[in-house]
Scaffold this active site. Structure first.
Site, PDB file in Angstrom:
ATOM      1  N   LYS A 181       3.672 -15.732   2.787  1.00 38.00           N
ATOM      2  CA  LYS A 181       3.784 -16.959   1.809  1.00 38.00           C
ATOM      3  C   LYS A 181       5.067 -16.201   1.233  1.00 38.00           C
ATOM      4  O   LYS A 181       5.696 -16.282   0.866  1.00 38.00           O
ATOM      5  CB  LYS A 181       2.838 -15.522   0.628  1.00 38.00           C
ATOM      6  CG  LYS A 181       2.964 -16.335  -1.466  1.00 38.00           C
ATOM      7  CD  LYS A 181       1.784 -17.646  -1.048  1.00 38.00           C
ATOM      8  CE  LYS A 181       1.795 -18.281  -2.452  1.00 38.00           C
ATOM      9  NZ  LYS A 181       1.524 -19.111  -2.750  1.00 38.00           N
ATOM     10  N   TYR A 193       0.606  -1.531  -0.096  1.00 35.71           N
ATOM     11  CA  TYR A 193      -0.213   0.575  -0.593  1.00 35.71           C
ATOM     12  C   TYR A 193       0.949   1.609   0.003  1.00 35.71           C
ATOM     13  O   TYR A 193       0.211   2.147  -0.135  1.00 35.71           O
ATOM     14  CB  TYR A 193      -1.292  -0.108   1.008  1.00 35.71           C
ATOM     15  CG  TYR A 193      -2.210  -0.787   1.116  1.00 35.71           C
ATOM     16  CD1 TYR A 193      -2.573  -2.172   0.900  1.00 35.71           C
ATOM     17  CD2 TYR A 193      -3.464   0.471   1.092  1.00 35.71           C
ATOM     18  CE1 TYR A 193      -3.396  -2.609   0.480  1.00 35.71           C
ATOM     19  CE2 TYR A 193      -4.098  -0.598   1.242  1.00 35.71           C
ATOM     20  CZ  TYR A 193      -5.091  -2.015   1.324  1.00 35.71           C
ATOM     21  OH  TYR A 193      -5.607  -1.650   0.526  1.00 35.71           O
ATOM     22  N   ASP A 216     -12.232  -8.695   4.678  1.00 34.22           N
ATOM     23  CA  ASP A 216     -13.765  -8.884   4.311  1.00 34.22           C
ATOM     24  C   ASP A 216     -14.260 -10.400   4.138  1.00 34.22           C
ATOM     25  O   ASP A 216     -15.081 -10.930   3.740  1.00 34.22           O
ATOM     26  CB  ASP A 216     -13.218  -8.529   2.344  1.00 34.22           C
ATOM     27  CG  ASP A 216     -14.117  -7.230   2.145  1.00 34.22           C
ATOM     28  OD1 ASP A 216     -13.357  -6.596   2.655  1.00 34.22           O
ATOM     29  OD2 ASP A 216     -14.176  -6.585   1.296  1.00 34.22           O
ATOM     30  N   ASP A 257      -2.731 -18.463   0.971  1.00 34.83           N
ATOM     31  CA  ASP A 257      -3.617 -18.941   0.201  1.00 34.83           C
ATOM     32  C   ASP A 257      -4.690 -20.062   0.293  1.00 34.83           C
ATOM     33  O   ASP A 257      -6.143 -20.947   0.581  1.00 34.83           O
ATOM     34  CB  ASP A 257      -2.598 -19.999  -1.147  1.00 34.83           C
ATOM     35  CG  ASP A 257      -1.998 -20.529  -1.194  1.00 34.83           C
ATOM     36  OD1 ASP A 257      -1.449 -20.098  -0.372  1.00 34.83           O
ATOM     37  OD2 ASP A 257      -1.052 -20.999  -2.091  1.00 34.83           O
ATOM     38  N   ASP A 273      -6.303  -7.330   4.186  1.00 32.49           N
ATOM     39  CA  ASP A 273      -7.672  -6.624   3.518  1.00 32.49           C
ATOM     40  C   ASP A 273      -8.376  -7.609   2.696  1.00 32.49           C
ATOM     41  O   ASP A 273      -9.206  -7.525   3.002  1.00 32.49           O
ATOM     42  CB  ASP A 273      -6.180  -5.479   2.318  1.00 32.49           C
ATOM     43  CG  ASP A 273      -8.008  -4.267   1.541  1.00 32.49           C
ATOM     44  OD1 ASP A 273      -9.229  -4.443   2.440  1.00 32.49           O
ATOM     45  OD2 ASP A 273      -8.006  -4.476   0.350  1.00 32.49           O
TER      46      ASP A 273
HETATM   47  C1  IPM Z   1     -10.637  -1.238   4.349  1.00 39.07           C
HETATM   48  C2  IPM Z   1     -11.075  -0.680   2.658  1.00 39.07           C
HETATM   49  C3  IPM Z   1      -9.604   0.662   2.367  1.00 39.07           C
HETATM   50  C4  IPM Z   1      -8.020  -0.759   2.002  1.00 39.07           C
HETATM   51  C5  IPM Z   1      -9.488   1.177   1.145  1.00 39.07           C
HETATM   52  C6  IPM Z   1     -10.802   1.739   0.982  1.00 39.07           C
HETATM   53  C7  IPM Z   1      -8.493   1.767   1.028  1.00 39.07           C
HETATM   54  O1  IPM Z   1     -11.129  -1.213   2.035  1.00 39.07           O
HETATM   55  O2  IPM Z   1     -10.367  -0.377   5.132  1.00 39.07           O
HETATM   56  O3  IPM Z   1     -10.665  -2.182   4.248  1.00 39.07           O
HETATM   57  O4  IPM Z   1      -8.164  -1.082   1.095  1.00 39.07           O
HETATM   58  O5  IPM Z   1      -7.461  -0.625   3.501  1.00 39.07           O
HETATM   59 MN    MN Z   2     -11.128  -4.031   2.765  1.00 41.23          MN
END
Ligand code: IPM
Ligand code: MN
Length: 352
Positions: A189, A142, A249, A221, A245
């Site tokens: 990884k 990032y 999710d 993975d 990240d």
């Molecule tokens: C999160 C979001 C952010 C990230 C984006 C909005 C930049 O997806 O907080 O997980 O990738 O960190």
């Molecule tokens: Mn995210």
């Protein structure tokens, strides 16, 4: 106690869900004799529109001088489909993380017994899940060197980590494991990436300082697969920025709705609390968004930033009560009556 909190509603549904968290916090403060001073500041697309910058200096000043930051969401579709946009709302979030030194992003995943049937995953797989990701948040790909070469026909992003960056994140992971089930999984990884080998080597060297913690090392993975197959087998997971990240999710699916999962970002200065969901622009202004992830982020704030554990417990209890009694927004109502965002917020505040 005096609580000086910076409030960053941001974009999309951010302002709506933040309003409900404020109601809940004010109700809890009144009950426990605290005095909250809220200072609202601009971020994201809202800040770009107002002052041309997604994380203005004035907002940073407010955050740095606050005891905690409560944040809504960032992002606007008008920027998503324009790869040439010079300023993007998300840059504000990244700048904020970096300037506040928020290197550890704590993302818990748990199930609510009353919602177990809302998850698309089989009940027997997810029952009792209680895990927490510690995602490194201010380094890696990032923030690495990036650019274009070859007249724009080649692009690169680089993932760089220092030993110190890994150590400080891993230290939080070990400490958190000690307060929980004493299991730590380092997700990397290392069979391919040099930066992952540094992670593994650094965490291995720290094991001797925490003899009670059982440490495992798994490739990202494989974790992606095991996370939805046997989420119960995990306790604390530490990982680098991009892996974290993606996996967090994925993990949110276990709980049944992205609208439920809170997070805390900790580091050197003021800590920040935010729902893991995004700005959900399709729902903005419709009063349908689920405010619970933000309300539960406020609970994490009481606990982590102020050490007010009873207040945090009371917030979690009233959230459980609302779920049990079906006072929920449309993402969870499953054909029964759906309450609006504000109705859920009002109900929570009243029931406190
Ligand atoms: C999160 C979001 C952010 C990230 C984006 C909005 C930049 O997806 O907080 O997980 O990738 O960190
Ligand atoms: Mn995210």
């Amino acid at each position: 106690m005096e609580l000086n909190i910076a409030l960053l509603p941001g974009d999309g549904i951010g302002p709506e869900v933040i309003d409900q968290a404020v109601k809940v916090c004010d109700a809890i403060a009144k009950k426990h004799n605290h005095n909250i001073r809220w200072t609202t500041a601009l971020t994201g697309a809202a800040a770009i529109d107002a002052v041309g910058e997604p994380y203005p200096d004035e907002t940073h000043e407010i955050c740095i001088n606050a005891d905690a930051v409560l944040f809504g969401a960032i992002g606007h579709p008008r920027f998503d489909n324009d790869p040439s946009a010079k300023v993007r709302p998300e840059q504000g979030l990244l700048k904020m993380r970096q300037k506040l030194g928020l290197f550890a992003n704590v993302r818990p995943t748990f199930t609510f017994p009353s919602l177990i049937d809302k998850s698309p995953l089989k009940q027997e797989r997810i029952e009792g899940t209680d895990l927490v990701f510690l995602r490194e948040l201010t380094s890696g790909i990032y923030f690495g060197k990036r650019g274009r070469e070859d007249d724009g026909n080649t692009a690169y992003d680089t993932c760089t980590y220092t030993r110190v960056e890994v150590q400080r994140l891993a230290k939080k992971g070990f400490e958190m494991a000690m307060t929980r089930n004493k299991k730590l999984c380092c997700v990397d990884k290392a069979n391919v990436l040099e930066s992952s080998r540094l992670w593994r080597e650094t965490v291995q060297a720290m094991e001797k300082d925490y003899p009670e913690v059982e440490v495992s090392y798994e490739f990202v993975d494989a974790v992606a697969m095991r996370l939805v197959q046997w989420p119960n087998s995990y306790d604390v997971l530490i990982t680098e920025n991009l892996f974290g990240d993606i996996l967090t999710d994925e993990a949110s699916v276990i709980s049944g709705s992205m609208g439920l999962m809170p997070s805390a970002s900790l580091g050197e200065k003021t800590a920040l609390f935010e729902p893991i969901h995004g700005s959900y622009p399709q729902a903005a202004g419709k009063n349908i968004a689920n405010p619970l992830a933000t309300v539960l982020s406020a609970a994490m704030m009481f606990e982590t930033a102020f050490g007010l554990n009873d207040e945090a417990k009371a917030i979690r209890a009233v959230v459980d009560k609302s779920l049990n009694e079906g006072i929920v927004t449309e993402d969870l109502s499953g054909g029964n009556k759906a309450y609006t965002t504000t109705e859920v917020g009002d109900w929570l505040a009243e029931n406190i």
